[in-house]
Design a protein around this motif. Structure first.
Motif, mmCIF file in Angstrom:
data_model
loop_
_atom_site.group_PDB
_atom_site.id
_atom_site.type_symbol
_atom_site.label_atom_id
_atom_site.label_comp_id
_atom_site.label_asym_id
_atom_site.label_seq_id
_atom_site.Cartn_x
_atom_site.Cartn_y
_atom_site.Cartn_z
ATOM 1 N N UNK A 176 3.280 -4.214 11.632
ATOM 2 C CA UNK A 176 3.667 -3.971 12.816
ATOM 3 C C UNK A 176 3.744 -2.244 12.866
ATOM 4 N N UNK A 177 4.216 -1.775 11.967
ATOM 5 C CA UNK A 177 4.173 -0.345 11.590
ATOM 6 C C UNK A 177 2.844 0.343 11.383
ATOM 7 N N UNK A 178 1.883 -0.488 10.988
ATOM 8 C CA UNK A 178 0.521 -0.032 11.063
ATOM 9 C C UNK A 178 -0.005 0.107 12.365
ATOM 10 N N UNK A 179 0.146 -0.760 13.163
ATOM 11 C CA UNK A 179 0.031 -1.011 14.755
ATOM 12 C C UNK A 179 0.468 0.329 15.386
ATOM 13 N N UNK A 180 1.606 0.640 15.083
ATOM 14 C CA UNK A 180 2.341 1.659 15.660
ATOM 15 C C UNK A 180 1.575 3.163 15.394
ATOM 16 N N UNK A 181 1.091 3.350 14.136
ATOM 17 C CA UNK A 181 0.455 4.371 13.743
ATOM 18 C C UNK A 181 -0.948 4.486 14.281
ATOM 19 N N UNK B 181 -2.077 -0.097 3.699
ATOM 20 C CA UNK B 181 -1.733 0.198 4.934
ATOM 21 C C UNK B 181 -1.690 1.632 5.303
ATOM 22 N N UNK B 182 -0.577 2.165 4.232
ATOM 23 C CA UNK B 182 -0.260 3.655 4.025
ATOM 24 C C UNK B 182 -1.849 4.530 4.079
ATOM 25 N N UNK B 183 -2.538 3.854 3.155
ATOM 26 C CA UNK B 183 -4.050 4.627 2.995
ATOM 27 C C UNK B 183 -4.827 4.582 4.241
ATOM 28 N N UNK B 184 -4.939 3.616 4.978
ATOM 29 C CA UNK B 184 -5.456 3.844 6.249
ATOM 30 C C UNK B 184 -4.824 4.640 7.227
ATOM 31 N N UNK B 185 -3.338 5.032 7.259
ATOM 32 C CA UNK B 185 -3.035 5.935 7.942
ATOM 33 C C UNK B 185 -2.811 7.363 7.482
ATOM 34 N N UNK C 195 -4.545 11.729 8.963
ATOM 35 C CA UNK C 195 -3.279 12.517 8.165
ATOM 36 C C UNK C 195 -2.711 13.594 8.912
ATOM 37 N N UNK C 196 -3.289 14.143 9.810
ATOM 38 C CA UNK C 196 -2.604 15.211 10.504
ATOM 39 C C UNK C 196 -1.900 14.726 11.743
ATOM 40 N N UNK C 197 -1.935 13.305 12.319
ATOM 41 C CA UNK C 197 -1.340 13.013 13.370
ATOM 42 C C UNK C 197 0.287 12.506 12.967
ATOM 43 N N UNK C 198 1.050 13.081 13.689
ATOM 44 C CA UNK C 198 2.485 12.795 13.694
ATOM 45 C C UNK C 198 2.666 11.230 13.844
ATOM 46 N N UNK C 199 2.136 10.686 14.990
ATOM 47 C CA UNK C 199 2.614 9.106 15.043
ATOM 48 C C UNK C 199 2.109 8.527 13.894
ATOM 49 N N UNK D 151 3.827 6.040 8.419
ATOM 50 C CA UNK D 151 3.722 5.986 6.996
ATOM 51 C C UNK D 151 5.329 6.015 6.358
ATOM 52 N N UNK D 152 6.132 6.847 7.055
ATOM 53 C CA UNK D 152 7.391 6.746 6.411
ATOM 54 C C UNK D 152 8.130 5.451 6.645
ATOM 55 N N UNK D 153 7.933 4.660 7.436
ATOM 56 C CA UNK D 153 8.383 3.494 7.792
ATOM 57 C C UNK D 153 7.941 2.574 6.741
ATOM 58 N N UNK D 154 6.699 2.611 6.466
ATOM 59 C CA UNK D 154 6.004 1.751 5.578
ATOM 60 C C UNK D 154 6.556 2.163 3.940
ATOM 61 N N UNK D 155 6.568 3.345 3.940
ATOM 62 C CA UNK D 155 7.276 3.734 2.616
ATOM 63 C C UNK D 155 8.693 2.963 2.163
ATOM 64 N N UNK D 156 9.358 3.021 3.392
ATOM 65 C CA UNK D 156 10.681 2.447 3.436
ATOM 66 C C UNK D 156 10.711 1.154 3.041
ATOM 67 N N UNK D 157 9.787 0.276 3.278
ATOM 68 C CA UNK D 157 9.774 -0.974 2.969
ATOM 69 C C UNK D 157 9.683 -1.220 1.562
ATOM 70 N N UNK D 158 9.131 -0.323 0.944
ATOM 71 C CA UNK D 158 8.933 -0.369 -0.834
ATOM 72 C C UNK D 158 10.202 -0.115 -1.604
ATOM 73 N N UNK D 159 11.136 0.430 -0.698
ATOM 74 C CA UNK D 159 12.334 0.662 -1.454
ATOM 75 C C UNK D 159 13.262 -0.533 -1.931
ATOM 76 N N UNK D 160 13.794 -0.499 -3.151
ATOM 77 C CA UNK D 160 14.490 -1.463 -3.705
ATOM 78 C C UNK D 160 15.878 -1.755 -2.626
ATOM 79 N N UNK D 161 16.215 -0.632 -1.977
ATOM 80 C CA UNK D 161 17.483 -0.970 -1.277
ATOM 81 C C UNK D 161 17.112 -1.351 0.083
ATOM 82 N N UNK D 162 15.819 -1.497 0.614
ATOM 83 C CA UNK D 162 15.687 -1.908 1.944
ATOM 84 C C UNK D 162 15.980 -3.282 2.179
ATOM 85 N N UNK D 163 16.913 -3.563 3.222
ATOM 86 C CA UNK D 163 17.366 -4.931 3.577
ATOM 87 C C UNK D 163 16.745 -5.484 4.519
#
Length: 303
Positions: free
Chosen positions: A23-28, A215-219, A226-230, A235-247
């Motif tokens: 879903x985040x990939x689609x957003x990007x 997915x991050x590599x695609x975006x 790489x230069x598009x804010x959206x 990418x930031x949302x995707x990185x959060x998914x990998x955090x151990x404390x992501x609920x």
């Protein structure tokens, strides 16, 4: 609450994370695909104006079945552009565009298709919309059924968006990655099938992280994304998914299940158009394999 029993399963939580990642990939990808499709559409119309010396480009009268392309067949009834079953090979009943427009667009779509034998998916488009709707042209590069009613990039799932990027040479000019052969865009497109068509709805953490990393590599493709804010916000949302404390919440779970239910609904509609009985039965078995665990979880979610 009973639905927490599912969320307590580590492999299930990893599967939900991967589904959220799609879903985040689609957003990007949506704004990027929308912008490039509009630019391609503008370039096509500008080329028609210049080539055919037209002040305006408009039609809406032609149909794909009867449209005569601008190009002509060659010896042995072959298409010079390499398309199988091209309209140029079946001239009987074919009519040239009265506005000198649609045959040019038809040719442009074929020449921009990236497969060795160009194979636009004409069932996804309506010729009458070509001059006024950029996405009606982009959909020709989605080599899968079920996108004929999609009206924009935002209305298209990430698989469809990746099809457009991979199969459309015009998009290649906006991507640094070499999209010929093995590439991360094609890998991620396959990931969606593996995630959404999983009968167990479970995933190892290492596999989920691999999916998300790609997915991050695609975006983060180095040409424009790489230069598009959206894209980088996604990418930031995707990185959060990998955090151990992501609920992983029940809302996360329902979002992923909702996306799968929508795809299953689309697949059911497609069974009517499948060419063989065996293909139809195979798809029904796959749907049944998904429906059982989904129905269990829907009941739990509602409890």
């Amino acid at each position: 609450m009973a639905h927490q029993l599912y969320l307590e399963k580590e492999k299930y939580r990893q599967w939900v994370k991967a589904g959220l990642g799609l879903g985040y990939l689609k957003e990007g990808l949506v704004p990027f695909c929308d912008d490039v499709a509009k630019q391609q559409h503008k370039d096509i119309l500008d080329n028609i104006k210049q080539t055919n010396n037209l002040p305006n480009v408009t039609c809406g009268q032609c149909t794909l079945r009867t449209l005569q392309p601008d190009h002509l067949k060659i010896a042995n009834n072959k298409c010079p552009l390499g398309q199988t079953n091209c309209n140029c090979c079946y001239t009987s009943g074919k009519i040239a565009c009265p506005n000198n427009v649609c045959g040019f667009i038809y040719d442009n779509i074929i020449t921009n298709h990236a497969s060795t034998q160009p194979a636009p998916y004409w069932k996804n488009t309506r010729t009458q919309q070509w001059t006024g709707d950029p996405w009606s042209i982009a959909k020709c590069f989605i080599n899968a059924p079920g996108y004929d009613q999609k009206t924009s990039a935002a209305d298209t799932d990430c698989t469809g968006l990746l099809h457009v990027i991979i199969n459309n040479k015009y998009f290649h000019n906006h991507i640094q990655c070499n999209l010929a052969g093995a590439n991360v865009f094609s890998k991620v497109r396959q990931y969606r099938n593996e995630i959404f068509h999983s009968s167990t709805m479970e995933l190892e953490q290492a596999d989920a992280n691999t999916y998300i990393d790609d997915m991050i590599a695609v975006l983060q493709d180095g040409k424009e994304l790489i230069n598009r804010k959206d894209a980088q916000d996604a990418v930031k949302k995707l990185e959060e998914l990998k955090n151990e404390d992501f609920i992983v919440t029940t809302e996360n779970m329902e979002r992923v299940l909702r996306d799968i239910r929508e795809e299953m609904g689309n697949l059911r509609k497609l069974t009517e158009g499948l060419a063989t009985k065996d293909a139809c039965e195979d798809l029904k078995r796959k749907l049944s394999a998904l429906e059982f665990p989904m129905s269990q979880q829907s009941e739990v979610y509602a409890s």
